[in-house]
Design an enzyme around this catalytic site. Structure first.
Site, mmCIF file in Angstrom:
data_model
loop_
_atom_site.group_PDB
_atom_site.id
_atom_site.type_symbol
_atom_site.label_atom_id
_atom_site.label_comp_id
_atom_site.label_asym_id
_atom_site.label_seq_id
_atom_site.Cartn_x
_atom_site.Cartn_y
_atom_site.Cartn_z
ATOM 1 N N CYS A 1 4.651 62.288 4.754
ATOM 2 C CA CYS A 1 4.464 61.360 6.016
ATOM 3 C C CYS A 1 3.052 60.937 6.203
ATOM 4 C CB CYS A 1 4.850 62.226 7.170
ATOM 5 S SG CYS A 1 4.821 61.535 8.930
ATOM 6 N N HIS B 1 13.617 59.986 7.433
ATOM 7 C CA HIS B 1 12.262 60.242 7.273
ATOM 8 C C HIS B 1 11.895 61.609 7.327
ATOM 9 C CE1 HIS B 1 7.995 59.251 7.665
ATOM 10 N NE2 HIS B 1 7.870 60.294 8.655
ATOM 11 N N ASP C 1 15.487 55.723 6.538
ATOM 12 C CA ASP C 1 14.122 55.934 7.362
ATOM 13 C C ASP C 1 13.604 54.667 7.914
ATOM 14 O OD1 ASP C 1 11.488 56.178 8.220
ATOM 15 O OD2 ASP C 1 10.790 57.358 6.409
#
Length: 223
Positions: A115, A193, A162
């Protein structure tokens, strides 16, 4: 041995870090957090890499704003993490990453991030020469950080579903590095994600296992 330690950056900032140093480790590895701090999940990630023989360190990148941040994955946790991240300049964060790398006493050091940490891993690979390999998991800021080529082999891991990193953004990265054989981009079908985090509802075991093996292969080859 697992322990919490203190690092000092070039601007004399003191930050915490989680360190797991197995006996007879042959290479170092910096693990970079999501926007949820060095929480139990990130510590577990470190432990798994340590079990593969790496001396691992994960710097607490939120310490410049608030110390001892360890968040969960509820919407309010995400908003809090985003708010903290917004208060830290990229340059300061990179200096924290550099301090973590310089703590590791090895000729070869890898970096992996998730991330926010995925984007930071890319920055570390392009803006420093400290790392011998980088694995960047779903770094949403990477498409806006394409001005510099990496100084080491890089893998990028994205989820097909995502919404924070659409496929056209991934194509932008591919176009920027289509002639650079040192950048490998992988997109995982039906993955969202955060597909590599068992604590999140978006965890995808098939995508995680494949991305993790590719990451381990990258480090085995280059560290």
């Amino acid at each position: 041995m697992k322990k919490d330690i203190q690092l000092t950056t070039s601007d004399q900032h003191s930050l915490n870090a989680y360190e797991h140093a197995p006996t007879n480790a042959l290479a170092g590895l910096v693990v970079l957090q999501e926007i949820f701090g060095v929480n139990p999940h990130i510590r577990q990630v470190c432990d798994k890499f340590a079990a593969q023989g790496y001396h691992v360190i994960s710097p607490a990148l939120f310490d410049r704003v608030e110390r001892n941040i360890s968040l969960g994955y509820e919407p309010e946790d995400m908003q809090r993490g985003l708010n903290i991240r917004a208060k830290i300049s990229p340059e300061k964060t990179l200096s924290d990453v550099i301090a973590a790398a310089e703590h590791l006493p090895y000729d070869k050091i890898g970096i992996v991030g998730y991330c926010w940490g995925g984007s930071l891993s890319w920055r570390a690979a392009t803006e420093t020469k400290l790392f011998s390999a980088a694995s960047c998991w779903y770094g949403a800021m990477i498409p806006s950080l394409l001005d510099h080529p990496p100084h080491c082999p890089v893998q990028m891991h994205f989820g097909e579903l995502d919404h924070s990193i659409p496929l056209d953004a991934i194509d932008k990265i591919r176009q920027a590095y289509k002639d650079n054989n040192g950048v490998d981009i992988y997109v995982y079908k039906n993955a969202e994600h955060g597909f590599g985090c068992q604590a999140r509802s978006s965890f995808n075991s098939e995508a995680y296992e494949l991305a993790q093996q590719r990451t381990l292969d990258l480090f085995a080859k280059n560290l």
